[in-house]
Design a protein around this motif. Structure first.
Motif, PDB file in Angstrom:
ATOM      1  N   ARG A   1     106.105   4.361  19.544  1.00 29.46           N
ATOM      2  CA  ARG A   1     106.356   5.664  18.663  1.00 29.46           C
ATOM      3  C   ARG A   1     106.197   4.853  17.450  1.00 29.46           C
ATOM      4  NH1 ARG A   1     109.843  10.026  18.857  1.00 29.46           N
ATOM      5  NH2 ARG A   1     110.357  10.857  17.020  1.00 29.46           N
ATOM      6  N   PHE A   2     106.984   4.297  16.901  1.00 27.17           N
ATOM      7  CA  PHE A   2     106.058   3.602  15.393  1.00 27.17           C
ATOM      8  C   PHE A   2     104.764   3.354  15.170  1.00 27.17           C
ATOM      9  CE2 PHE A   2     105.189  -0.247  12.685  1.00 27.17           C
ATOM     10  CZ  PHE A   2     106.161   0.580  11.612  1.00 27.17           C
ATOM     11  N   ASN A   3     104.120   3.240  16.161  1.00 25.75           N
ATOM     12  CA  ASN A   3     102.921   2.699  15.723  1.00 25.75           C
ATOM     13  C   ASN A   3     102.258   4.500  15.061  1.00 25.75           C
ATOM     14  OD1 ASN A   3     102.393   0.151  15.823  1.00 25.75           O
ATOM     15  ND2 ASN A   3     102.247   0.222  18.148  1.00 25.75           N
ATOM     16  N   ILE A   4     102.698   5.260  16.148  1.00 26.12           N
ATOM     17  CA  ILE A   4     102.197   6.570  16.051  1.00 26.12           C
ATOM     18  C   ILE A   4     102.223   8.074  14.907  1.00 26.12           C
ATOM     19  CG2 ILE A   4     102.065   9.048  16.735  1.00 26.12           C
ATOM     20  CD1 ILE A   4     102.453   8.112  19.570  1.00 26.12           C
ATOM     21  N   GLU A   5     103.486   6.946  14.165  1.00 21.12           N
ATOM     22  CA  GLU A   5     104.425   7.520  13.239  1.00 21.12           C
ATOM     23  C   GLU A   5     103.283   6.460  12.191  1.00 21.12           C
ATOM     24  OE1 GLU A   5     108.332   6.943  13.112  1.00 21.12           O
ATOM     25  OE2 GLU A   5     108.426   8.620  14.245  1.00 21.12           O
ATOM     26  N   GLU A   6     103.612   5.308  12.137  1.00 24.25           N
ATOM     27  CA  GLU A   6     102.513   4.788  11.268  1.00 24.25           C
ATOM     28  C   GLU A   6     100.772   5.178  11.096  1.00 24.25           C
ATOM     29  OE1 GLU A   6     102.256   1.040   8.215  1.00 24.25           O
ATOM     30  OE2 GLU A   6     103.960   2.972   9.660  1.00 24.25           O
ATOM     31  N   ARG A   7     100.279   5.025  12.052  1.00 26.60           N
ATOM     32  CA  ARG A   7      98.923   5.962  12.296  1.00 26.60           C
ATOM     33  C   ARG A   7      99.001   7.161  11.160  1.00 26.60           C
ATOM     34  NH1 ARG A   7      98.132   4.498  17.364  1.00 26.60           N
ATOM     35  NH2 ARG A   7      98.485   6.352  17.964  1.00 26.60           N
ATOM     36  N   ARG A   8     100.172   8.131  11.332  1.00 32.17           N
ATOM     37  CA  ARG A   8     100.555   9.976  10.258  1.00 32.17           C
ATOM     38  C   ARG A   8      99.834   9.422   9.352  1.00 32.17           C
ATOM     39  NH1 ARG A   8     104.329  13.129  14.270  1.00 32.17           N
ATOM     40  NH2 ARG A   8     103.064  13.953  15.590  1.00 32.17           N
ATOM     41  N   ARG A   9     100.936   8.356   8.370  1.00 35.93           N
ATOM     42  CA  ARG A   9     101.489   7.841   7.355  1.00 35.93           C
ATOM     43  C   ARG A   9     100.097   7.137   6.908  1.00 35.93           C
ATOM     44  NH1 ARG A   9     106.638   6.096   9.119  1.00 35.93           N
ATOM     45  NH2 ARG A   9     105.980   4.269   9.985  1.00 35.93           N
ATOM     46  N   GLU A  10      99.169   6.667   7.259  1.00 35.55           N
ATOM     47  CA  GLU A  10      98.313   6.251   7.010  1.00 35.55           C
ATOM     48  C   GLU A  10      96.644   7.150   6.847  1.00 35.55           C
ATOM     49  OE1 GLU A  10      95.956   2.346   6.706  1.00 35.55           O
ATOM     50  OE2 GLU A  10      98.112   3.025   7.026  1.00 35.55           O
TER      51      GLU A  10
ATOM     52  N   GLY B   1      94.104   6.178   9.995  1.00 37.06           N
ATOM     53  CA  GLY B   1      94.722   6.420  10.987  1.00 37.06           C
ATOM     54  C   GLY B   1      94.793   6.784  12.452  1.00 37.06           C
ATOM     55  N   GLN B   2      93.217   6.899  12.688  1.00 39.18           N
ATOM     56  CA  GLN B   2      92.634   6.747  14.335  1.00 39.18           C
ATOM     57  C   GLN B   2      93.152   5.684  15.012  1.00 39.18           C
ATOM     58  OE1 GLN B   2      88.668   7.928  14.267  1.00 39.18           O
ATOM     59  NE2 GLN B   2      89.765  10.004  13.395  1.00 39.18           N
ATOM     60  N   ASP B   3      93.564   5.885  16.715  1.00 46.28           N
ATOM     61  CA  ASP B   3      93.284   4.614  17.287  1.00 46.28           C
ATOM     62  C   ASP B   3      92.653   4.393  17.301  1.00 46.28           C
ATOM     63  OD1 ASP B   3      94.544   3.045  18.964  1.00 46.28           O
ATOM     64  OD2 ASP B   3      95.448   4.037  20.554  1.00 46.28           O
ATOM     65  N   THR B   4      92.419   3.138  17.643  1.00 43.37           N
ATOM     66  CA  THR B   4      90.647   2.423  17.419  1.00 43.37           C
ATOM     67  C   THR B   4      90.772   1.055  18.203  1.00 43.37           C
ATOM     68  OG1 THR B   4      91.694   0.355  15.259  1.00 43.37           O
ATOM     69  CG2 THR B   4      90.615   1.861  15.228  1.00 43.37           C
ATOM     70  N   SER B   5      91.387   1.451  19.225  1.00 43.45           N
ATOM     71  CA  SER B   5      91.349   0.739  20.859  1.00 43.45           C
ATOM     72  C   SER B   5      90.641   1.040  21.401  1.00 43.45           C
ATOM     73  CB  SER B   5      92.873   0.467  20.985  1.00 43.45           C
ATOM     74  OG  SER B   5      93.683   1.692  21.633  1.00 43.45           O
ATOM     75  N   GLU B   6      89.940   0.193  22.476  1.00 40.99           N
ATOM     76  CA  GLU B   6      89.241   0.756  23.330  1.00 40.99           C
ATOM     77  C   GLU B   6      89.745   1.762  24.547  1.00 40.99           C
ATOM     78  OE1 GLU B   6      86.393  -1.917  23.657  1.00 40.99           O
ATOM     79  OE2 GLU B   6      85.415  -1.949  21.635  1.00 40.99           O
ATOM     80  N   GLU B   7      91.146   0.826  24.761  1.00 35.74           N
ATOM     81  CA  GLU B   7      91.793   0.932  26.317  1.00 35.74           C
ATOM     82  C   GLU B   7      92.065   2.103  25.804  1.00 35.74           C
ATOM     83  OE1 GLU B   7      93.936  -2.219  27.191  1.00 35.74           O
ATOM     84  OE2 GLU B   7      91.563  -4.033  27.330  1.00 35.74           O
ATOM     85  N   ARG B   8      92.505   2.710  27.443  1.00 33.99           N
ATOM     86  CA  ARG B   8      93.011   3.723  27.230  1.00 33.99           C
ATOM     87  C   ARG B   8      93.904   4.065  27.533  1.00 33.99           C
ATOM     88  NH1 ARG B   8      94.879   7.816  31.491  1.00 33.99           N
ATOM     89  NH2 ARG B   8      95.261   9.841  31.353  1.00 33.99           N
ATOM     90  N   ASN B   9      95.386   4.144  26.559  1.00 32.83           N
ATOM     91  CA  ASN B   9      96.925   4.176  26.828  1.00 32.83           C
ATOM     92  C   ASN B   9      97.874   5.390  27.550  1.00 32.83           C
ATOM     93  OD1 ASN B   9     100.480   3.328  26.390  1.00 32.83           O
ATOM     94  ND2 ASN B   9      99.692   1.665  24.837  1.00 32.83           N
ATOM     95  N   GLU B  10      97.603   5.574  28.516  1.00 35.30           N
ATOM     96  CA  GLU B  10      97.961   6.686  28.705  1.00 35.30           C
ATOM     97  C   GLU B  10     100.106   6.489  28.304  1.00 35.30           C
ATOM     98  OE1 GLU B  10      99.531   8.994  33.314  1.00 35.30           O
ATOM     99  OE2 GLU B  10      98.771   7.042  33.269  1.00 35.30           O
ATOM    100  N   ALA B  11     101.152   5.772  27.765  1.00 30.43           N
ATOM    101  CA  ALA B  11     101.874   5.991  27.524  1.00 30.43           C
ATOM    102  C   ALA B  11     102.001   6.715  26.386  1.00 30.43           C
ATOM    103  CB  ALA B  11     102.533   4.808  27.561  1.00 30.43           C
ATOM    104  N   ALA B  12     100.962   6.256  25.218  1.00 27.70           N
ATOM    105  CA  ALA B  12     100.930   6.143  24.010  1.00 27.70           C
ATOM    106  C   ALA B  12     100.226   8.024  23.860  1.00 27.70           C
ATOM    107  CB  ALA B  12      99.992   4.768  23.570  1.00 27.70           C
ATOM    108  N   GLU B  13      99.130   8.216  24.576  1.00 26.17           N
ATOM    109  CA  GLU B  13      98.224   9.625  25.411  1.00 26.17           C
ATOM    110  C   GLU B  13      99.929  10.693  25.187  1.00 26.17           C
ATOM    111  OE1 GLU B  13      96.118  10.216  27.722  1.00 26.17           O
ATOM    112  OE2 GLU B  13      94.439   8.660  26.379  1.00 26.17           O
ATOM    113  N   LEU B  14     100.738  10.371  26.335  1.00 25.28           N
ATOM    114  CA  LEU B  14     102.116  11.189  26.516  1.00 25.28           C
ATOM    115  C   LEU B  14     103.067  11.598  25.284  1.00 25.28           C
ATOM    116  CD1 LEU B  14     102.426   9.814  29.821  1.00 25.28           C
ATOM    117  CD2 LEU B  14     101.959  11.983  29.233  1.00 25.28           C
TER     118      LEU B  14
END
Length: 293
Positions: free
Chosen positions: A104-113, A122-135
């Motif tokens: 949750r903190f990483n998502i909010e940090e990208r929004r602030r960016e 503010g985009q997610d640059t990780s190549e691996e798919r994170n299902e928990a982050a998407e949910l």
């Protein structure tokens, strides 16, 4: 030796000289008394003025004023500089790796960016798919950090009795009464009793004029201004005059309930609105006691 005739003649001549000198002195005294200025007359006793106290009851601003376009651009520029130069936040120390709070903190940090620098920050640059982050992003999609509206419902309805109106400005209480058969808007005001201090009279008149259903605070024991009202119907020189001493107070809670036997209405108004409701002489006497904002 002188003869008796010579001595008698000398004595008579000296008496004549002394008589002329006494006569001259009396004439001088009489002429000075006749030419002296008349005695000053005592001033006429004037009537003692009637003393009154008035309360400038103030509601302080609730929110900060709206910044100008230049101020908005300046603050946004400073925020971007601060964000670009700040040290990265150590998530490993505060969050367990892979925990929902870290996601949750990483998502909010990208929004602030993204809000500070715009796209594509503010985009997610990780190549691996994170299902928990998407949910988590789907769950937080409706969460938007928005401030409360700066225009209250009382501003839309122009409810001058509501203390929430014009949250960016200072509001002052005015009461509507009748004087000389005319409707007059003025501050709460009342007379002073015999041997009563001004600040004590101000406390007493505030409760008597506005009711005891609010929490107020009078700033000082010293008045902030004085006003000399004029009565056009009184023309005598020894007529009683009136003097009004103004005290400043703040309302902290509650609402005013004026004495209905003396006042017909009340309103919480800004300085500009007060100038449109009061007469010119009263406005000239009170305008310097009010805040421009």
């Amino acid at each position: 030796m002188f003869s008796r005739s010579v001595l008698s003649s000398c004595r008579s001549s000296s008496r004549a000289v002394l008589g002329r000198s006494f006569a001259t002195e009396a004439q001088i005294t009489e002429s000075a008394a006749s030419t002296s200025s008349p005695q000053p007359t005592r001033p006429k006793k004037t009537a003692r003025p009637n003393l009154h106290t008035a309360i400038i009851l103030n509601r302080s601003p609730l929110i900060s004023r709206t910044p100008t376009p230049f101020e908005k651009a300046f603050y946004a520029y400073q925020a971007r500089i601060h964000r670009a130069l700040h040290n990265p936040f150590s998530t490993d120390f505060y969050f367990k790796q892979g925990a929902p709070l870290e996601t949750r903190f990483n998502i909010e940090e990208r929004r602030r960016e993204r809000r500070a620098f715009g796209h594509p920050f503010g985009q997610d640059t990780s190549e691996e798919r994170n299902e928990a982050a998407e949910l988590m992003e789907v769950a937080m999609r409706d969460e938007v950090d928005e401030s409360m509206p700066r225009i209250h419902e009382a501003d839309v309805k122009n409810d001058v009795k509501n203390l929430n109106r014009r949250g960016q400005r200072n509001l002052y209480l005015l009461l509507k009464t009748q004087e000389d058969g005319k409707d007059v808007w003025r501050f709460p005001q009342g007379s002073i009793e015999n041997d009563e201090y001004l600040h004590i009279a101000a406390h007493r008149r505030l409760d008597a004029e506005c009711g005891q259903h609010m929490d107020t605070w009078i700033v000082s024991r010293n008045p902030i201004g004085v006003y000399h009202p004029s009565k056009p119907t009184v023309t005598a020189e020894n007529a009683e005059k009136e003097v009004v001493f103004f005290y400043k107070a703040h309302i902290l809670a509650g609402q005013v309930r004026p004495d209905q036997t003396r006042y017909q209405d009340f309103a919480w108004l800004t300085k500009g609105e007060i100038s449109r409701r009061t007469d010119e002489k009263y406005w000239a006497g009170i305008k310097d006691m009010l805040s421009d904002f």
